[in-house]
Motif scaffolding. Sequence first.
Motif, PDB file in Angstrom:
ATOM      1  N   LYS A   3       0.845  -1.189   0.000  1.00 49.63           N
ATOM      2  CA  LYS A   3       0.000   0.000   0.000  1.00 49.63           C
ATOM      3  C   LYS A   3       0.877   1.234   0.000  1.00 49.63           C
ATOM      4  O   LYS A   3       2.076   1.166   0.230  1.00 49.63           O
ATOM      5  N   CYS A   9       0.945  -5.933   2.134  1.00 52.02           N
ATOM      6  CA  CYS A   9      -0.434  -6.392   2.157  1.00 52.02           C
ATOM      7  C   CYS A   9      -0.473  -7.811   1.617  1.00 52.02           C
ATOM      8  O   CYS A   9       0.345  -8.189   0.802  1.00 52.02           O
ATOM      9  N   CYS A  12      -4.982 -10.313  -0.674  1.00 51.86           N
ATOM     10  CA  CYS A  12      -6.322  -9.737  -0.755  1.00 51.86           C
ATOM     11  C   CYS A  12      -6.438  -8.638  -1.796  1.00 51.86           C
ATOM     12  O   CYS A  12      -7.486  -8.418  -2.371  1.00 51.86           O
ATOM     13  N   CYS A  13      -5.348  -7.881  -2.056  1.00 49.66           N
ATOM     14  CA  CYS A  13      -5.433  -6.705  -2.916  1.00 49.66           C
ATOM     15  C   CYS A  13      -5.359  -7.035  -4.395  1.00 49.66           C
ATOM     16  O   CYS A  13      -5.677  -6.208  -5.226  1.00 49.66           O
ATOM     17  N   CYS A  20      -7.782  -1.665  -1.916  1.00 47.31           N
ATOM     18  CA  CYS A  20      -7.783  -2.822  -1.039  1.00 47.31           C
ATOM     19  C   CYS A  20      -9.182  -3.017  -0.453  1.00 47.31           C
ATOM     20  O   CYS A  20      -9.758  -2.083   0.108  1.00 47.31           O
ATOM     21  N   CYS A  22     -10.141  -4.665   2.108  1.00 41.86           N
ATOM     22  CA  CYS A  22     -10.264  -4.732   3.559  1.00 41.86           C
ATOM     23  C   CYS A  22     -10.067  -3.378   4.215  1.00 41.86           C
ATOM     24  O   CYS A  22     -10.507  -3.151   5.322  1.00 41.86           O
TER      25      CYS A  22
HETATM   26 ZN   LIG Z   1      -5.385  -5.425   1.791  1.00 35.82          ZN
END
Ligand SMILES: [Zn+2]
Length: 219
Positions: A3, A9, A12-13, A20, A22
């Motif tokens: 990020k 991270c 998930c991204c 992102c 989350c």
């Molecule tokens: Zn993330």
Amino acid sequence: MQKKNGKACGSCCVGMNRACPCCSEPIGDIRCRPLEKVFAAMSAPCKFRATGCMETVGYNEKRSHEASCPHASCRCPFDGCSYEGLLLYNHIQDDHATDAVVAMGCLRGTTVTLHKSKPFHVLLHRSGTRVFLLLNGGDVLSGRSLSLVSVGPPSHANCELLYKIELAAVVPGPGELALSASSTVPCVRRLEGFEAKAFLFVPDSYWGSSGTVSVTVHV
Ligand SMILES: [Zn+2]
Ligand SMILES: [Zn+2]
Ligand SMILES: [Zn+2]
């Protein structure tokens, strides 16, 4: 994935519309801080180890060190000669002595008869280390461009080499000016790709019927 704040991270991204899911922080134009730190801490031997440099330099200093490393090898400027090494001065004395090599005088200067079709004339400095080339460039219209370059490691920043070239007109034509120029000597390790930024322009009419000029060089 990283990020903008530099925190790593998880997976998930990936492929999530550059944000992102989350934490909704945008992803993109990101710096990779942990990797930058790794690079900064990385050090490697100078690439001229084979020719005697024992320095180990950090990733960020590698370029500047190698540009000024005294162990960098130099390429022989003569066409068809493949010599590349640390002893260019000696190599030219041994293998190209007949190619109009002259020893430089310091105060009176060295006078060279330069033929229009000859791309350079080698001058060996009396100090026994530096090799100079009086370049005769054909990259200008209606004349030639003369300049001096040193093939060797860069000179120290606080003692730049200065040179002066003067043209001696054998029979000065009507309205012809005495030509001279002075500048600092650029240092290169090979002639290929070098372009003089400053030069003395010598118009075609100065070269006479013999196609030569007499040039005095002071370094
Ligand atoms: Zn993330
Ligand atoms: Zn080095
Ligand atoms: Zn050579």
